[in-house]
Write an enzyme that holds these catalytic residues in place. Structure first.
Site, short mmCIF file in Angstrom:
data_model
loop_
_atom_site.label_atom_id
_atom_site.label_comp_id
_atom_site.label_asym_id
_atom_site.label_seq_id
_atom_site.Cartn_x
_atom_site.Cartn_y
_atom_site.Cartn_z
N THR A 163 0.82 -1.21 0.00
CA THR A 163 0.00 0.00 0.00
C THR A 163 0.86 1.27 0.00
O THR A 163 1.94 1.30 0.55
CB THR A 163 -0.95 0.06 1.23
OG1 THR A 163 -1.57 -1.20 1.40
CG2 THR A 163 -2.01 1.12 1.05
N GLY A 193 -8.56 -5.90 0.81
CA GLY A 193 -7.99 -5.65 2.12
C GLY A 193 -8.57 -4.41 2.76
O GLY A 193 -9.72 -4.01 2.53
N ASP A 194 -7.75 -3.75 3.57
CA ASP A 194 -8.21 -2.61 4.34
C ASP A 194 -8.25 -1.30 3.57
O ASP A 194 -9.01 -0.40 3.91
CB ASP A 194 -7.30 -2.41 5.56
CG ASP A 194 -5.88 -2.05 5.13
OD1 ASP A 194 -5.22 -2.93 4.54
OD2 ASP A 194 -5.44 -0.91 5.37
N THR A 214 -1.22 0.85 6.60
CA THR A 214 -0.52 -0.01 5.66
C THR A 214 -0.13 -1.30 6.38
O THR A 214 0.07 -1.31 7.59
CB THR A 214 0.73 0.67 5.09
OG1 THR A 214 1.48 -0.28 4.32
CG2 THR A 214 1.64 1.23 6.17
N GLY A 215 -0.03 -2.38 5.63
CA GLY A 215 0.36 -3.66 6.21
C GLY A 215 -0.64 -4.74 5.87
O GLY A 215 -1.36 -4.66 4.86
N LEU A 216 -0.72 -5.76 6.71
CA LEU A 216 -1.61 -6.89 6.46
C LEU A 216 -3.06 -6.42 6.61
O LEU A 216 -3.51 -6.10 7.71
CB LEU A 216 -1.32 -8.02 7.43
CG LEU A 216 -2.21 -9.26 7.27
CD1 LEU A 216 -2.01 -9.91 5.91
CD2 LEU A 216 -1.95 -10.25 8.40
N GLY A 217 -3.80 -6.42 5.50
CA GLY A 217 -5.15 -5.88 5.51
C GLY A 217 -6.09 -6.56 6.45
O GLY A 217 -6.94 -5.93 7.09
#
Length: 298
Positions: A163, A193-194, A214-217
């Site tokens: 992201t 994702g997020d 940002t990161g693992l959604g």
């Protein structure tokens, strides 16, 4: 008048050694683009769009040109934008092979009564209005092809960084947040994702501020991270903002087996935080007319 500020990130994750310099250069260029909009009297909304567009066009980041492929070898992108003055947002998800996804999200916000459009219908809506650059040639890179081939061959790869995003405060005191992503490398087709989810991937509010994650959604969605971060730092002393935001990010990461998680935020008073729980996160910040500062946090 408020001193304008813009903060951008290039994704929380692992940045290969040969790409670290360009990650810093790219985020600095994005912040400078947004800063130019703000110094010309432009809105926070216009500034975050300008910044994200720079990152979408930079093949080093996982958005637009440079996004990763899903398990079918297809590029599926998500993006969103939100502004504080009227709490309006716009997002698109699962749009195939589009370079400037943030422009589609802004179109949803400004030209519909909806918040989110998905898939082929989101693309059709944008095409009918002449917005967006579509086609595999617009987004394909040798990096994406190599990463896809490696995963298909059974080699495990870190998703370089997940992201891109920006938050801004303009001279009128209004805030905006935006994000764009190619998602997770080798994701199931249709996975979202997020990033396009208000409250998780981003949030902007006149009293709370603006945040982009940002990161693992899946981890970020579960913890509604953007809204939770703004709530956690609301009303605290300026020097407590970064420690509190960092603590929240670490909490989320630890609950998801050390998954990469990060965020940037701005309060209405201009206090900024740039935090992550991951190997790296590239970032840049520009305040007033001072030159943008940038770095690669570890």
């Amino acid at each position: 008048m408020t001193t304008p500020v813009i903060v951008v990130h290039g994704g929380a994750g692992t940045v290969a050694e040969d790409l670290r310099g360009s990650a810093v250069t790219g985020t600095r260029a994005a912040a400078a683009a947004g800063q130019a909009v703000l110094l010309a009297g432009g809105s926070a909304e216009a500034a975050v769009i300008a910044a994200v567009r720079v990152l979408e066009d930079d093949p080093g980041f996982n958005a637009g040109r440079g996004a990763c492929m899903n398990a079918d070898g297809v590029f599926e992108a998500d993006a969103a934008i939100m502004r504080s003055r009227d709490l309006r947002s716009g997002a698109v998800a699962g749009v195939r092979e589009v370079r400037d996804t943030i422009l589609l999200a802004a179109l949803v916000m400004n030209e519909t009564r909806h918040c989110l459009l998905v898939g082929d219908n989101a693309a059709r809506f944008a095409r009918e209005r002449g917005v967006g650059h579509f086609g595999r040639e617009e987004v394909w890179t040798a990096k994406a092809e190599a990463h896809f081939a490696a995963v298909r061959a059974g080699r495990r790869l870190d998703n370089r960084a997940d992201t891109v995003g920006a938050v801004a405060l303009d001279a009128r005191g209004e805030l905006s947040a935006a994000g764009s992503t190619g998602g997770v490398l080798y994701k199931l087709p249709g996975r979202v994702g997020d990033t396009p989810m208000v409250g998780s991937g981003l949030y902007a509010h006149p009293e709370l501020g603006a945040c982009a994650t940002t990161g693992l959604g899946e981890a970020i969605l579960t913890h509604v991270l953007a809204y939770a971060a703004l709530q956690r730092v609301h009303g605290v002393a300026a020097d407590a903002v970064t420690p509190l935001a960092a603590g929240l990010v670490r909490e989320v990461s630890s609950r998801w087996d050390g998954a990469a998680v990060g965020l940037i935020l701005l309060r209405p008073d201009g206090t900024a935080a740039i935090v992550h729980a991951s190997d790296h996160m590239s970032w840049a910040l520009a305040r007033g007319d001072a030159p943008a500062t940038a770095g690669l946090s570890v």
